[in-house]
Write a protein that holds these residues in place. Sequence first.
Motif, PDB file in Angstrom:
ATOM      1  N   UNK A  62       0.670  -1.284  -0.225  1.00 39.56           N
ATOM      2  CA  UNK A  62      -0.023  -0.096   0.149  1.00 39.56           C
ATOM      3  C   UNK A  62       0.731   1.342   0.200  1.00 39.56           C
ATOM      4  N   UNK A  63       1.918   1.207  -0.840  1.00 43.43           N
ATOM      5  CA  UNK A  63       2.979   2.532  -0.860  1.00 43.43           C
ATOM      6  C   UNK A  63       2.709   2.327  -2.530  1.00 43.43           C
ATOM      7  N   UNK A  64       3.064   4.743  -2.727  1.00 40.23           N
ATOM      8  CA  UNK A  64       3.325   4.557  -4.197  1.00 40.23           C
ATOM      9  C   UNK A  64       4.675   5.798  -3.483  1.00 40.23           C
ATOM     10  N   UNK A  65       5.935   5.612  -4.961  1.00 40.83           N
ATOM     11  CA  UNK A  65       6.833   5.663  -4.295  1.00 40.83           C
ATOM     12  C   UNK A  65       7.059   6.323  -4.915  1.00 40.83           C
ATOM     13  N   UNK A  66       8.742   7.539  -4.586  1.00 41.57           N
ATOM     14  CA  UNK A  66       8.640   8.683  -5.664  1.00 41.57           C
ATOM     15  C   UNK A  66      10.601   8.766  -5.193  1.00 41.57           C
ATOM     16  N   UNK A  67      11.120   9.007  -5.971  1.00 38.50           N
ATOM     17  CA  UNK A  67      12.749   9.467  -5.950  1.00 38.50           C
ATOM     18  C   UNK A  67      13.091  10.928  -5.368  1.00 38.50           C
ATOM     19  N   UNK A  68      11.961  11.613  -5.222  1.00 43.02           N
ATOM     20  CA  UNK A  68      11.856  12.866  -4.833  1.00 43.02           C
ATOM     21  C   UNK A  68      11.524  12.621  -3.873  1.00 43.02           C
ATOM     22  N   UNK A  69      12.702  13.574  -2.622  1.00 44.27           N
ATOM     23  CA  UNK A  69      13.429  13.601  -1.979  1.00 44.27           C
ATOM     24  C   UNK A  69      11.205  14.661  -1.112  1.00 44.27           C
ATOM     25  N   UNK A  70      11.353  14.816   0.223  1.00 41.63           N
ATOM     26  CA  UNK A  70      10.340  15.284   0.393  1.00 41.63           C
ATOM     27  C   UNK A  70      10.461  16.698   0.922  1.00 41.63           C
ATOM     28  N   UNK A  71      11.677  17.415   0.601  1.00 41.72           N
ATOM     29  CA  UNK A  71      11.630  18.897   0.029  1.00 41.72           C
ATOM     30  C   UNK A  71      11.346  18.683  -0.970  1.00 41.72           C
ATOM     31  N   UNK A  72      12.241  17.955  -1.811  1.00 41.11           N
ATOM     32  CA  UNK A  72      11.412  18.305  -3.281  1.00 41.11           C
ATOM     33  C   UNK A  72       9.835  18.167  -3.739  1.00 41.11           C
ATOM     34  N   UNK A  73       9.191  17.059  -2.897  1.00 43.69           N
ATOM     35  CA  UNK A  73       7.602  16.926  -3.297  1.00 43.69           C
ATOM     36  C   UNK A  73       6.896  18.479  -2.744  1.00 43.69           C
ATOM     37  N   UNK A  74       7.719  18.648  -1.612  1.00 45.85           N
ATOM     38  CA  UNK A  74       6.633  20.060  -1.951  1.00 45.85           C
ATOM     39  C   UNK A  74       6.959  21.198  -2.508  1.00 45.85           C
ATOM     40  N   UNK A  75       8.112  20.956  -3.274  1.00 47.72           N
ATOM     41  CA  UNK A  75       8.570  22.088  -4.610  1.00 47.72           C
ATOM     42  C   UNK A  75       8.215  21.702  -5.725  1.00 47.72           C
ATOM     43  N   UNK A  76       7.718  20.575  -5.846  1.00 49.21           N
ATOM     44  CA  UNK A  76       7.292  20.229  -7.329  1.00 49.21           C
ATOM     45  C   UNK A  76       5.763  20.050  -7.476  1.00 49.21           C
ATOM     46  N   UNK A  77       5.329  21.446  -6.232  1.00 49.70           N
ATOM     47  CA  UNK A  77       3.532  21.231  -6.444  1.00 49.70           C
ATOM     48  C   UNK A  77       3.965  22.501  -7.132  1.00 49.70           C
ATOM     49  N   UNK A  78       4.722  23.616  -6.980  1.00 49.20           N
ATOM     50  CA  UNK A  78       5.116  24.784  -6.532  1.00 49.20           C
ATOM     51  C   UNK A  78       4.790  25.550  -8.396  1.00 49.20           C
ATOM     52  N   UNK A  79       5.714  24.192  -9.265  1.00 46.48           N
ATOM     53  CA  UNK A  79       5.378  24.198 -11.111  1.00 46.48           C
ATOM     54  C   UNK A  79       4.395  23.584 -11.533  1.00 46.48           C
ATOM     55  N   UNK A  80       3.346  22.852 -10.721  1.00 48.54           N
ATOM     56  CA  UNK A  80       2.479  21.971 -11.207  1.00 48.54           C
ATOM     57  C   UNK A  80       0.939  22.862 -11.614  1.00 48.54           C
ATOM     58  N   UNK A  81       1.023  22.636 -12.959  1.00 49.77           N
ATOM     59  CA  UNK A  81      -0.136  23.521 -13.601  1.00 49.77           C
ATOM     60  C   UNK A  81      -1.695  22.293 -13.229  1.00 49.77           C
ATOM     61  N   UNK A  82      -2.786  22.637 -13.197  1.00 49.84           N
ATOM     62  CA  UNK A  82      -3.747  21.412 -13.203  1.00 49.84           C
ATOM     63  C   UNK A  82      -4.721  22.126 -13.926  1.00 49.84           C
ATOM     64  N   UNK A  83      -5.039  21.299 -14.899  1.00 52.86           N
ATOM     65  CA  UNK A  83      -6.198  20.981 -16.159  1.00 52.86           C
ATOM     66  C   UNK A  83      -7.605  21.036 -14.859  1.00 52.86           C
ATOM     67  N   UNK A  84      -8.625  21.438 -15.353  1.00 50.28           N
ATOM     68  CA  UNK A  84      -9.550  20.686 -16.155  1.00 50.28           C
ATOM     69  C   UNK A  84      -9.592  19.537 -15.420  1.00 50.28           C
ATOM     70  N   UNK A  85     -10.098  19.377 -13.684  1.00 51.64           N
ATOM     71  CA  UNK A  85     -10.227  17.948 -13.425  1.00 51.64           C
ATOM     72  C   UNK A  85     -11.329  17.340 -13.077  1.00 51.64           C
ATOM     73  N   UNK A  86     -11.279  16.028 -13.045  1.00 50.72           N
ATOM     74  CA  UNK A  86     -12.567  15.919 -12.054  1.00 50.72           C
ATOM     75  C   UNK A  86     -11.448  14.886 -10.629  1.00 50.72           C
ATOM     76  N   UNK A  87     -12.097  15.360  -9.327  1.00 51.08           N
ATOM     77  CA  UNK A  87     -11.158  15.089  -8.008  1.00 51.08           C
ATOM     78  C   UNK A  87     -12.475  13.620  -8.045  1.00 51.08           C
ATOM     79  N   UNK A  88     -11.116  12.480  -7.402  1.00 50.48           N
ATOM     80  CA  UNK A  88     -11.546  11.103  -6.882  1.00 50.48           C
ATOM     81  C   UNK A  88     -11.002  11.499  -5.724  1.00 50.48           C
ATOM     82  N   UNK A  89     -11.687  10.872  -4.364  1.00 49.85           N
ATOM     83  CA  UNK A  89     -12.142  11.177  -3.173  1.00 49.85           C
ATOM     84  C   UNK A  89     -12.372   9.971  -2.915  1.00 49.85           C
ATOM     85  N   UNK A  90     -12.056   9.228  -1.256  1.00 51.08           N
ATOM     86  CA  UNK A  90     -12.305   8.282  -0.932  1.00 51.08           C
ATOM     87  C   UNK A  90     -13.473   8.264  -0.233  1.00 51.08           C
ATOM     88  N   UNK A  91     -14.009   7.164  -0.459  1.00 47.35           N
ATOM     89  CA  UNK A  91     -15.956   6.916   0.101  1.00 47.35           C
ATOM     90  C   UNK A  91     -16.782   8.856  -1.289  1.00 47.35           C
TER      91      UNK A  91
END
Length: 93
Positions: A62-91
Amino acid sequence: MKSLIGFQLETSNGSFGKLEAIRFETDRWAATDFLIDTRQWFRRSQVRLPAKFIESIDRKRHTLHTKLSRADVVEAQQSSYIPETIPIRAGAY
């Protein structure tokens, strides 16, 4: 994809939250972002990780793996563009 909700995110320097939601691009029906609940590790409650940074998914552990560090994960979101999306949430379905 909904079955991945709750999976732990493993970074290059340890665990960094659990998958809370997945965003899909409506035109291609492709995952664009993984929303990670980081309350135990980071002052922000949620971090958006672009799907391109997920290296692998381990369904047995039950894990997702990334080669990024914790700090890199936080930084990665800064440059992410989100087009029109549909969120999938628990429940949600």
